[in-house]
Design a protein around this motif. Structure first.
Motif, PDB file in Angstrom:
ATOM      1  N   LEU A 269       0.847  -1.185   0.000  1.00  0.00           N
ATOM      2  CA  LEU A 269       0.000   0.000   0.000  1.00  0.00           C
ATOM      3  C   LEU A 269       0.886   1.240   0.000  1.00  0.00           C
ATOM      4  O   LEU A 269       1.480   1.599   1.015  1.00  0.00           O
ATOM      5  CB  LEU A 269      -0.921  -0.009   1.219  1.00  0.00           C
ATOM      6  CG  LEU A 269      -1.792  -1.263   1.366  1.00  0.00           C
ATOM      7  CD1 LEU A 269      -2.690  -1.152   2.593  1.00  0.00           C
ATOM      8  CD2 LEU A 269      -2.626  -1.498   0.124  1.00  0.00           C
ATOM      9  N   LEU A 270       0.986   1.882  -1.152  1.00  0.00           N
ATOM     10  CA  LEU A 270       1.833   3.058  -1.302  1.00  0.00           C
ATOM     11  C   LEU A 270       0.993   4.322  -1.281  1.00  0.00           C
ATOM     12  O   LEU A 270      -0.102   4.370  -1.860  1.00  0.00           O
ATOM     13  CB  LEU A 270       2.608   2.998  -2.622  1.00  0.00           C
ATOM     14  CG  LEU A 270       3.612   1.851  -2.789  1.00  0.00           C
ATOM     15  CD1 LEU A 270       4.380   2.018  -4.096  1.00  0.00           C
ATOM     16  CD2 LEU A 270       4.576   1.765  -1.616  1.00  0.00           C
ATOM     17  N   THR A 271       1.524   5.363  -0.645  1.00  0.00           N
ATOM     18  CA  THR A 271       0.849   6.653  -0.633  1.00  0.00           C
ATOM     19  C   THR A 271       1.095   7.368  -1.956  1.00  0.00           C
ATOM     20  O   THR A 271       1.950   6.983  -2.761  1.00  0.00           O
ATOM     21  CB  THR A 271       1.355   7.533   0.512  1.00  0.00           C
ATOM     22  OG1 THR A 271       2.748   7.841   0.285  1.00  0.00           O
ATOM     23  CG2 THR A 271       1.216   6.821   1.852  1.00  0.00           C
ATOM     24  N   LYS A 272       0.351   8.451  -2.160  1.00  0.00           N
ATOM     25  CA  LYS A 272       0.529   9.248  -3.372  1.00  0.00           C
ATOM     26  C   LYS A 272       1.974   9.720  -3.494  1.00  0.00           C
ATOM     27  O   LYS A 272       2.576   9.653  -4.573  1.00  0.00           O
ATOM     28  CB  LYS A 272      -0.402  10.464  -3.330  1.00  0.00           C
ATOM     29  CG  LYS A 272      -1.867  10.151  -3.551  1.00  0.00           C
ATOM     30  CD  LYS A 272      -2.242  10.360  -4.999  1.00  0.00           C
ATOM     31  CE  LYS A 272      -3.738  10.232  -5.207  1.00  0.00           C
ATOM     32  NZ  LYS A 272      -4.111  10.422  -6.618  1.00  0.00           N
ATOM     33  N   SER A 273       2.527  10.213  -2.398  1.00  0.00           N
ATOM     34  CA  SER A 273       3.888  10.746  -2.465  1.00  0.00           C
ATOM     35  C   SER A 273       4.896   9.628  -2.700  1.00  0.00           C
ATOM     36  O   SER A 273       5.877   9.811  -3.431  1.00  0.00           O
ATOM     37  CB  SER A 273       4.227  11.508  -1.177  1.00  0.00           C
ATOM     38  OG  SER A 273       4.141  10.659  -0.045  1.00  0.00           O
TER      39      SER A 273
END
Length: 683
Positions: free
Chosen positions: A546-550
């Motif tokens: 699960l990667l964030t936008k940044s």
């Protein structure tokens, strides 16, 4: 991520269901300047926890009750303190200084890696067991023949409902995440080699399941498998239906095959009408060609002729496709835009209205790869396959090996083998038609359509319920009972039918899991393997990061820089690594990292973020060094660059895919929204 007929259409977005269910019941306090606690020995990864059922959020540390929190809500940890002998956490929904209150540490589960898992379809593999400790898994993988000791443990779990080493067992049916969300966050992970020579991951996970009210029990009922009667299964299958969508190359050479496909579908419609299954088996059709910019006379890149959701019967189907004819002009290249046709079928059909989901690709040419200027999707075979997995669609390819395409046959076979690889069967659903023989092609289409319709008929009538559907098809699955013999004179066609039979069982398990509300095991911690203990080529879970936008933006930037440097490296490998060293130095935050930039190994340059470098997988990029690069042929180097570029295109697709970007907690900063990136899509 990992991936399979495990029905990602119901899996991937709902891994992130806390966007709805994980809301904090307190408005955030704005602790300006506050930052969450860092994970030990990390400089950029914050401490995160997940709530378990019964967790309460209070404004202050107190013996008084706070507000109950939904299970699987993710919080960042800002402070850790003790009060009246209990450990407390000050938490917030994001890492930007917004705090929500305090909760007891013992009602949370640490989740620092932000990886999560989902069960693959349980058909044709052994059940996944959750062990109390890691040692039993190490012992089983150390066995040259692990089946006997594993079966002894499984038998105790299934007959007695318990085993001293096991805390739980996965459900018998595939779990529907839409109806019963579950989260399998990864706490620890390590790769190991088994005695049989396979690479496996041993994972410590926490299972956190949605509860349907007080006292609700998981479908596993402790560690015993769920029970269901045959009569119940018969009733449940009354709603089971199938969608079979043909995706047909409609370029200038395909006329005879288009007509033979129409004939086959019309024939099978007559059969299912007599069996009163018109509402249970639906056919669709998408035609594709190639770039109309390069050849305007092609008229379209892809076109939906028949939507299986709206088609009524065979007569209606033929009426809708009567205008489908082969193109009157040639495409610019021999390869056609097959992936554009497949993606239109995947995107435009409402697959969730069907229990069984099949896509049959018919073509005499290879596919335009994502890095081809004529490609309308920018996607590779592996990426299109992920989209099919996400929707729970099994793809078949009928490849017409016509004499005119002999120089293209090997390339097309490689593409379509990758596109159609099925994790349940552990093989591609690729079926060549030698010499492009129209009669042989017709027999395959007839057999395939009839086999799928027959599966629906058996399921609908309940005839499959007693043996295969409730017991994961013991005849063709986990037991040693042999499958029916395949005759030597018709091996390939009979193999196609057997593969379709097993796939039908897998889809029935997915359907039963959805309609029965099968749940993942309840709240506990345990150790699992991502591979079947006995048949170690078969995955038991899929991995999502699960990667964030940044994080995704940073990853995309770095991968682009590496791809650009690799392009320079085609001329001068030394210049390539000097550029990467310079990039590493500009990113360095301390003298140690700048010193690491002198290395010629990408793994030591500090280019990737800690959220990537700490993952338990073998990264193609991080394993690369100057010596390896120089040892590669020009073709190997070009393929490496193409793989990076196709992943970059997919990262852009992720960024634009608004449906799957989710907040894990209400009130969190939009920069904390996450996307479930399959492990294999990382660089």
């Amino acid at each position: 991520m990992a991936a399979a007929i495990l029905n990602p259409a119901r899996l991937t977005p709902l891994i992130l269901a806390p966007v709805v269910l994980g809301a904090s019941l307190f408005s955030a306090h704005h602790a300006h300047g506050a930052t969450p606690l860092k994970v030990e020995n990390k400089t950029s990864i914050y401490q995160r926890v997940l709530t378990v059922p019964g967790c309460e959020l209070a404004e202050q540390m107190s013996s008084r009750s706070g507000k109950p929190q939904p299970a699987f809500t993710r919080f960042y940890v800002y402070q850790r303190q003790e009060f009246n002998g209990a450990k407390w956490l000050q938490v917030g929904p994001d890492s930007y200084g917004n705090t929500s209150g305090w909760m007891k540490a013992d009602c949370t589960v640490p989740w620092n890696m932000q990886m999560t898992l989902a069960f693959t379809n349980p058909a044709d593999r052994h059940p996944l067991l959750f062990f109390k400790d890691r040692a039993p898994l190490d012992d089983l993988f150390a066995e040259e023949e692990p089946e006997a000791p594993f079966q002894a443990i499984l038998q105790a779990v299934d007959t007695k409902g318990r085993h001293p080493q096991v805390v739980s067992r996965e459900p018998e049916y595939q779990v529907s995440l839409e109806e019963n969300f579950y989260l399998l966050p990864v706490m620890e992970a390590e790769e190991t080699f088994t005695e049989q020579g396979y690479r496996a991951r041993i994972l410590k996970v926490a299972s956190v399941s949605k509860q349907n009210g007080a006292g609700a029990k998981s479908a596993t009922n402790g560690n015993a498998k769920p029970k269901a009667s045959n009569e119940n299964a018969k009733n449940l299958f009354k709603g089971f239906s199938a969608s079979i969508v043909f995706v047909i190359d409609s370029t200038i050479s395909m006329g005879p095959y288009i007509e033979r496909t129409k004939e086959a579908i019309n024939n099978i419609y007559q059969v299912i009408e007599k069996k009163e299954l018109l509402d249970k088996v639906k056919f669709g059709l998408v035609a594709y060609r190639s770039s109309v910019a390069a050849a305007p006379g092609l008229e379209y890149v892809s076109k939906m002729y028949v939507d299986p959701v709206t088609v009524k019967d065979g007569k209606d189907f033929l009426e809708k496709v009567k205008t489908l004819k082969p193109a009157s002009v040639s495409s610019k290249a021999f390869n056609e835009d097959a992936y554009a046709g497949v993606m239109q079928a995947l995107d435009d059909v409402k697959w969730n209205e069907f229990g069984a989901r099949y896509l049959i690709l018919v073509t005499d040419a290879g596919a335009l790869d994502g890095d081809d200027a004529l490609s309308g999707t920018g996607l590779s075979a592996s990426q299109v396959k992920l989209e099919a997995d996400y929707r729970g669609v099994a793809i078949y390819a009928l490849h017409l090996k016509t004499p005119s395409g002999k120089n293209n046959h090997a390339e097309a076979e490689q593409q379509y083998s990758e596109l159609t690889h099925n994790a349940v069967l552990n093989k591609p659903l690729y079926f060549p038609v030698e010499a492009g023989d129209v009669d042989r092609f017709g027999r395959k289409v007839d057999a395939l359509a009839e086999a799928i319709a027959a599966q629906v008929k058996l399921a609908y009538s309940g005839e499959q319920a007693a043996g295969s559907a409730l017991n994961a098809n013991p005849e063709y699955g986990r037991s040693k009972k042999p499958a029916p013999p395949v005759s030597a004179d018709n091996t390939e066609d009979e193999q196609l039918l057997q593969d379709t039979l097993l796939l039908g069982h897998a889809m029935q398990l997915a359907y039963l899991g959805e309609v029965t509300g099968a749940k993942a095991p309840n709240v506990f911690e345990g150790w699992i393997s991502d591979r079947d203990i006995v048949e170690q080529t078969k995955p038991t879970v899929d991995v999502r990061v699960l990667l964030t936008k940044s994080q995704l933006s940073d990853l995309s930037d770095i991968v682009k820089q590496i791809a650009d440097a690799a392009n320079q490296g085609l001329i001068s490998p030394t210049d390539m690594f000097k550029k990467l060293q310079s990039l590493s130095a500009t990113m360095g935050k301390d003298a140690n990292q700048v010193k690491q930039a002198e290395s010629t190994a990408l793994s030591e340059m500090g280019l990737m973020g800690e959220y990537i470098e700490g993952l338990p997988y073998l990264s193609e990029v991080l394993m690369l060094d100057e010596e390896t690069w120089k040892s590669w042929s020009g073709l190997q180097q070009e393929k490496f660059i193409r793989r990076l570029n196709t992943k970059l295109k997919y990262y852009r697709k992720y960024n634009d895919d608004v449906d799957r970007w989710v907040s894990l907690a209400e009130g969190s900063d939009p920069r904390e929204h996450v996307y479930p990136v399959p492990l294999e899509m990382l660089p």
